[in-house]
Each structure stands twice: as structure tokens, then as C-alpha cells.
Design an enzyme around this catalytic site. Structure first.
Site, PDB file in Angstrom:
ATOM      1  N   HIS A 117       0.819  -1.222   0.000  1.00 15.14           N
ATOM      2  CA  HIS A 117       0.000   0.000   0.000  1.00 15.14           C
ATOM      3  C   HIS A 117       0.853   1.273   0.000  1.00 15.14           C
ATOM      4  CE1 HIS A 117      -3.570  -2.510   1.740  1.00 15.14           C
ATOM      5  NE2 HIS A 117      -3.370  -2.710   0.457  1.00 15.14           N
ATOM      6  N   CYS A 125       5.255  13.153  -7.496  1.00 13.92           N
ATOM      7  CA  CYS A 125       4.487  14.167  -8.230  1.00 13.92           C
ATOM      8  C   CYS A 125       3.243  13.536  -8.843  1.00 13.92           C
ATOM      9  CB  CYS A 125       5.373  14.774  -9.316  1.00 13.92           C
ATOM     10  SG  CYS A 125       4.452  15.855 -10.412  1.00 13.92           S
ATOM     11  N   CYS A 153       6.226  20.039  -7.356  1.00 13.78           N
ATOM     12  CA  CYS A 153       7.303  19.290  -8.008  1.00 13.78           C
ATOM     13  C   CYS A 153       8.350  20.261  -8.567  1.00 13.78           C
ATOM     14  CB  CYS A 153       6.694  18.466  -9.143  1.00 13.78           C
ATOM     15  SG  CYS A 153       7.895  17.590 -10.134  1.00 13.78           S
ATOM     16  N   THR A 194      -3.453  -8.243  10.841  1.00 15.47           N
ATOM     17  CA  THR A 194      -4.336  -7.697   9.799  1.00 15.47           C
ATOM     18  C   THR A 194      -5.732  -8.272   9.953  1.00 15.47           C
ATOM     19  OG1 THR A 194      -4.773  -7.547   7.413  1.00 15.47           O
ATOM     20  CG2 THR A 194      -3.417  -9.391   8.126  1.00 15.47           C
TER      21      THR A 194
HETATM   22  P1  OAD Z   1      -7.097  -3.190  10.283  1.00 15.31           P
HETATM   23  O1  OAD Z   1      -7.271  -2.010  11.175  1.00 15.31           O
HETATM   24  O2  OAD Z   1      -8.196  -3.530   9.342  1.00 15.31           O
HETATM   25  O3  OAD Z   1      -6.807  -4.487  11.161  1.00 15.31           O
HETATM   26  C1  OAD Z   1      -5.857  -4.476  12.193  1.00 15.31           C
HETATM   27  C2  OAD Z   1      -5.850  -5.845  12.811  1.00 15.31           C
HETATM   28  O4  OAD Z   1      -4.828  -5.856  13.784  1.00 15.31           O
HETATM   29  C3  OAD Z   1      -7.150  -6.205  13.517  1.00 15.31           C
HETATM   30  O5  OAD Z   1      -7.581  -7.493  13.089  1.00 15.31           O
HETATM   31  C4  OAD Z   1      -6.766  -6.219  14.997  1.00 15.31           C
HETATM   32  O6  OAD Z   1      -7.479  -7.201  15.732  1.00 15.31           O
HETATM   33  C5  OAD Z   1      -5.307  -6.557  14.917  1.00 15.31           C
HETATM   34  N1  OAD Z   1      -4.502  -6.106  16.059  1.00 15.31           N
HETATM   35  C6  OAD Z   1      -4.709  -5.086  16.915  1.00 15.31           C
HETATM   36  N2  OAD Z   1      -3.712  -5.015  17.826  1.00 15.31           N
HETATM   37  C7  OAD Z   1      -2.846  -6.012  17.522  1.00 15.31           C
HETATM   38  C8  OAD Z   1      -1.618  -6.476  18.078  1.00 15.31           C
HETATM   39  N3  OAD Z   1      -1.069  -5.885  19.145  1.00 15.31           N
HETATM   40  N4  OAD Z   1      -1.013  -7.552  17.508  1.00 15.31           N
HETATM   41  C9  OAD Z   1      -1.546  -8.154  16.427  1.00 15.31           C
HETATM   42  N5  OAD Z   1      -2.704  -7.765  15.861  1.00 15.31           N
HETATM   43  C10 OAD Z   1      -3.343  -6.716  16.393  1.00 15.31           C
HETATM   44  O7  OAD Z   1      -5.694  -2.981   9.528  1.00 15.31           O
HETATM   45  P2  OAD Z   1      -5.163  -3.722   8.217  1.00 15.31           P
HETATM   46  O8  OAD Z   1      -5.632  -5.124   8.151  1.00 15.31           O
HETATM   47  O9  OAD Z   1      -3.707  -3.453   8.129  1.00 15.31           O
HETATM   48  O10 OAD Z   1      -5.067   0.467   3.462  1.00 15.31           O
HETATM   49  O11 OAD Z   1      -5.910  -2.873   7.100  1.00 15.31           O
HETATM   50  C11 OAD Z   1      -5.667  -3.135   5.761  1.00 15.31           C
HETATM   51  C12 OAD Z   1      -5.681  -1.853   4.962  1.00 15.31           C
HETATM   52  O12 OAD Z   1      -6.894  -1.128   5.215  1.00 15.31           O
HETATM   53  C13 OAD Z   1      -4.596  -0.850   5.378  1.00 15.31           C
HETATM   54  O13 OAD Z   1      -3.353  -1.113   4.769  1.00 15.31           O
HETATM   55  C14 OAD Z   1      -5.174   0.448   4.891  1.00 15.31           C
HETATM   56  C15 OAD Z   1      -6.610   0.289   5.332  1.00 15.31           C
HETATM   57  O14 OAD Z   1      -7.556   0.998   4.604  1.00 15.31           O
HETATM   58  C16 OAD Z   1      -4.764   1.599   2.842  1.00 15.31           C
HETATM   59  O15 OAD Z   1      -4.585   2.648   3.428  1.00 15.31           O
HETATM   60  C17 OAD Z   1      -4.674   1.439   1.365  1.00 15.31           C
END
Ligand code: OAD
Length: 265
Positions: A117, A125, A153, A194
Site C-alpha cells: 500500500h 508528483c 514538483c 491484519t
Molecule cells: P485493520 O485495522 O483492518 O486491522 C488491524 C488488525 O490488527 C485487527 O484485526 C486487529 O485485531 C489486529 N490487532 C490489533 N492489535 C494487535 C496487536 N497488538 N497484535 C496483532 N494484531 C493486532 O488494519 P489492516 O488489516 O492493516 O489500506 O488494514 C488493511 C488496509 O486497510 C490498510 O493497509 C489500509 C486500510 O484501509 C490503505 O490505506 C490502502
């Protein structure tokens, strides 16, 4: 710790680690979807993380990403990031794929991280796509508000945009191709921190499962992957990953490691 995972990791030639915002949560950076604290629980993604939001209000969007960049600069890698970097020194080939736009994996010592991401530190730019180099030092945030006009830019004068992938945009092609290839060819895939809700990143564990890899999920909360991975461990990655490292390779762990449980084996 589950013996199957430990044995699979010891025998593995190719390991993939896929991380999300939860891996940086213990460094003090907010996730997106955790209740109360998640960024998309407090901000509207469509006002901040889409091409049309930047078109409509570039200063609002640039300022928001600058405040996140400042938070990342002030944060430090945690024991989970460090454990992944240490695993990279122990398996013949480890591919680290992250959805995170911070640089905590790199600062923990991981190399060649695949940022699906994009990265906060790599704006470019919006017209000619030349990279923009930030001036040295801490991001300057205005008092009493987060609006900052994006820089221009040097080459073509167009606006500089954040180096992240927004909703509705494609993932960087070569990065995605390398990530898919690694998931298809791995012996073990570890999916940590995630929600596995955002595609196409969330398809990587599915690809590894279909290809017969042993799969491990690390998350304190349930996800839709719980039922399909080989092992799901409920716990924070900052404890579970060091424990996994310690038990697999007899590395001394800095964490007590008792605050997790296997929910499926
Ligand atoms: P999320 O906020 O969707 O999920 C975070 C996950 O981390 C959840 O399942 C939590 O339960 C878990 N979590 C919280 N604390 C934790 C810990 N200490 N150890 C392990 N896990 C823990 O975040 P992502 O899955 O990264 O995209 O989200 C995916 C994408 O959605 C991001 O990259 C972003 C967002 O929109 C863009 O910005 C393009």
C-alpha cells in the site's frame, strides 16, 4: 506454541510474513478498524484516502498524512518487528509483505520489504510521478489544525501527493506480482496484525492455503481467516512473534510470551 508450526518453520525453505496495522499497534500507531482507536472509526476514509478527496481538498489530505508521518517518526519498532527481522536471518528465504505505510520493519532490520500500500516516506508528483524528497527533520505540523498545502514538483510544478495507495487505486504492479509469487511458492505463511478484510492483500493467505502451505495467523481478535489457517493464535504480535522465534530457533525471548492462546490447531 503449536509443534506443527515450529517444525514447519524449522524445515521451511521459503517463508512469507504478511503484516497489517496490528503489528505496529504496540509501537503506538493506530490501526484502521479497531473499535474506538481505529483510524477509519474516527475519520472518514472517503475524505482522506481517495484520489477525489485529494482533488477536493489537497491541504486537508496532505496535512493528515504529514501528521501520520510525524507519528511514525516518533514511534519505534516493537518486539514483533524485531522478531520478524530476526526470522529473516534464520530461514533460507523470507519474503516480508506489509500493508503498512510506516517504515518500522525496515528500522527493525528487515530488508526488501514489499509495501503493498505504498510508503508515507515516498511521496511523488501527481503529474510526472517523480519522487519527492522530504527536507530533513521532523515533519512541521501547524498549530491548531492539520491543513498543510502540499509541496510542488521541482521539475513540472504540479502537486506532490502522498506515496500511499488510495481506495480505488491499483497496487504497485511489480510489488504485487512479487507478493503473489511468494505466497504461491511458500512452505509457511504467517499472517500477523491484519483484519484480512482488504483485497487484494487478503487473497495472499488464500493463495498460500490453496498451494498447500502451512499457515499461521496471529491476532488478538477473531478474523474470517480463523477457520481456514492451519493455526490461529489469539494474542498480540509483540508477544507471540518473539515467542515463536524463541521456541523455533532457541533464541532468548525478551517477552514473557504467556498472553496468547491457540484457538485452532
Ligand atoms: P485493520 O485495522 O483492518 O486491522 C488491524 C488488525 O490488527 C485487527 O484485526 C486487529 O485485531 C489486529 N490487532 C490489533 N492489535 C494487535 C496487536 N497488538 N497484535 C496483532 N494484531 C493486532 O488494519 P489492516 O488489516 O492493516 O489500506 O488494514 C488493511 C488496509 O486497510 C490498510 O493497509 C489500509 C486500510 O484501509 C490503505 O490505506 C490502502
Amino acid at each position: 506454541m503449536d509443534e506443527r508450526i515450529i517444525k514447519s518453520l524449522r524445515d521451511a525453505k521459503r517463508v512469507v510474513v504478511l503484516t497489517g496495522a496490528g503489528v505496529s499497534a504496540e509501537s503506538g500507531l493506530p490501526t484502521f478498524r479497531d473499535k474506538q482507536t481505529g483510524l477509519w472509526e474516527t475519520f472518514k476514509a472517503e475524505d482522506l484516502a481517495t484520489p477525489s478527496a485529494f482533488e477536493r481538498d489537497p491541504a486537508l489530505v496532505w496535512g493528515w498524512y504529514e501528521s501520520r508521518r510525524a507519528a511514525v517518526r516518533a514511534a519505534k519498532p516493537n518486539a514483533g518487528h524485531l522478531a520478524i527481522a530476526a526470522m529473516g536471518d534464520r530461514v533460507p528465504r523470507l519474503t516480508l509483505i506489509t500493508q503498512n505505510v510506516d517504515d518500522l520493519h525496515e528500522r527493525a532490520g528487515s530488508r526488501a520489504v514489499l509495501h503493498l500500500h505504498g510508503e508515507l516516506a515516498r511521496p511523488y508528483c501527481e503529474a510526472c510521478r517523480r519522487p519527492y524528497v522530504f527536507p530533513d527533520g521532523i515533519p512541521q505540523l501547524p498549530r491548531g489544525g492539520a491543513r498543510i498545502e502540499p509541496p510542488r514538483c521541482d521539475t513540472c510544478g504540479a502537486r506532490i501527493r502522498p506515496g500511499v495507495v488510495w481506495f480505488g487505486e491499483s497496487l504497485p504492479g511489480p510489488t504485487w506480482a512479487a507478493a503473489r509469487e511468494a505466497a504461491k511458492d511458500c512452505d509457511v505463511l504467517i499472517c500477523a496484525g491484519t483484519s484480512s478484510l482488504v483485497y487484494p492483500a487478503a487473497s495472499l493467505p488464500e493463495i498460500a492455503i490453496a498451494a498447500g502451505a502451512t499457515t499461521l495467523q496471529i491476532n488478538p481478535n477473531p478474523t474470517d481467516l480463523d477457520g481456514s489457517v492451519s493455526v490461529a493464535i489469539r494474542g498480540p504480535s509483540g508477544s507471540v512473534l518473539p515467542q515463536l522465534l524463541a521456541e523455533t530457533w532457541d533464541v532468548v525471548s525478551s517477552s514473557g510470551g504467556a498472553d496468547y492462546e491457540a484457538v485452532r490447531t
